[in-house]
Scaffold this active site. Structure first.
Site, short mmCIF file in Angstrom:
data_model
loop_
_atom_site.label_atom_id
_atom_site.label_comp_id
_atom_site.label_asym_id
_atom_site.label_seq_id
_atom_site.Cartn_x
_atom_site.Cartn_y
_atom_site.Cartn_z
N SER A 118 0.83 -1.20 0.00
CA SER A 118 0.00 0.00 0.00
C SER A 118 0.87 1.26 0.00
CB SER A 118 -0.97 -0.04 1.19
OG SER A 118 -1.97 0.93 1.06
N ASP B 263 -9.81 -4.34 -5.31
CA ASP B 263 -9.06 -3.25 -4.70
C ASP B 263 -9.26 -1.98 -5.53
OD1 ASP B 263 -7.13 -1.54 -3.61
OD2 ASP B 263 -5.49 -2.98 -3.79
N HIS C 28 -8.09 -5.03 -0.99
CA HIS C 28 -6.90 -4.32 -0.52
C HIS C 28 -6.63 -4.70 0.93
CE1 HIS C 28 -3.97 -1.02 -0.80
NE2 HIS C 28 -4.22 -0.82 0.49
#
Length: 305
Positions: free
Chosen positions: A155, A249, A279
């Site tokens: 991320s 995601d 995600h």
């Protein structure tokens, strides 16, 4: 949204999120957001024992070392945690860092970087790059081999890994052997279609990601090359790069676009999309088969350094 195609453990989490009314992080304080991330680590499974875990402060870098054995000259993983630039740390990634060290037989070094909103751009970027340079200089004394360094992050940490690699390339002194970018945050303008398709129902929402960018970037232009590295045109010369994306995601499109951009630039790039997951799934190994499969993938990447 089609929950039919979500992994069973992920489907339950998403169903609970929807039943709760898809609460927005905009309704949380920063401390609540950070504590919520820590609380979610119960979904990561049991933490493994590791030969050595210790904190190191050196030359202005704050690091945590995970060493799997007494063996030296180990491959090195420099790991940047996720958390949308506002949360996360060793405590949120402990299970993954331990397992990565053990399974890859690598010296895993987690980097502590400054978080927003207390610290805004370029604080995290500067901390990430500085830590990589410190680790390159000193990892031999901890049992690592600086010719076998992999930059890795998830991320926001994937974003930091990529920008660090680009900064190192510009300096021309050394480059990591490989980089692994796990569903990286790459475009602060949120222009991709997957932000619309996957932005509301899958726990880590459009709001979650964009408030992170807003708090960290503050005044900084969203289209700047370090704010949105998906827009970079200087990718040629980067090391072997592996990208992991998740089907549901908001970031799946931009991760896969980076893969195409890397190939066009002549980089040895690889991309794998995990289906039925969201995600953050890499930290859900207690409930997700794909999380466990992804750990096998990244450990194999490191072991072949």
């Amino acid at each position: 949204m089609s929950q039919l195609y979500l992994e069973e453990g992920i489907k339950q989490l998403v169903s609970e999120f929807i039943a709760a009314g898809c609460p927005s992080v905009r309704e949380q304080t920063i401390e609540q957001r950070r504590q919520g991330y820590i609380a979610s680590t119960v979904l990561a499974g049991e933490a493994e024992e590791v030969f050595e875990v210790r904190a190191v402060s050196i030359d202005g870098a704050e690091l945590t070392l995970f060493k799997p054995s007494a063996v030296n000259d180990l491959p090195v993983v420099i790991y940047y945690h996720g958390g949308c630039f506002v949360s996360g740390g060793v405590e949120t990634h402990n299970q993954q860092l331990r397992k990565l060290a053990n399974d890859a037989g690598a010296l895993v070094i987690a980097v502590r970087y400054r978080l927003a909103p207390e610290h805004v751009y370029p604080a995290a970027h500067d901390d990430a790059c500085h830590a990589a340079e410190v680790i390159y200089q000193h990892c031999h004394q901890w049992g690592g081999d600086n010719t076998k360094i992999t930059l890795m992050g998830d991320s926001a940490g994937g974003h930091l890994a990529l920008v660090t690699c680009l900064r190192l390339k510009a300096k021309g002194q050394w480059l990591p052997h490989k980089q692994v970018l796990i569903y990286p945050m790459l475009d602060a303008t949120a222009k991709s279609q997957s932000y619309s398709d996957n932005g509301e129902k899958y726990i880590i929402t459009r709001d979650t990601l964009l408030t992170g960018f807003d708090l960290y970037l503050d005044w900084h232009p969203r289209t700047d090359a370090e704010a949105s590295p998906l827009r970079r045109d200087d990718l040629a010369g980067l090391p072997e790069t592996h990208i992991i994306t998740a089907e549901f995601d908001p970031l799946v499109d931009e991760g896969e676009q980076l893969f195409r951009n890397l190939l066009e630039a002549g980089v040895n790039a690889h991309c794998r999309r995990y289906l039925g997951v969201i995600h953050g799934f890499f930290q859900l190994s207690g409930v997700s088969r794909s999380a466990r499969d992804a750990m096998v993938q990244v450990t194999n990447i490191v072991k072949t350094a």
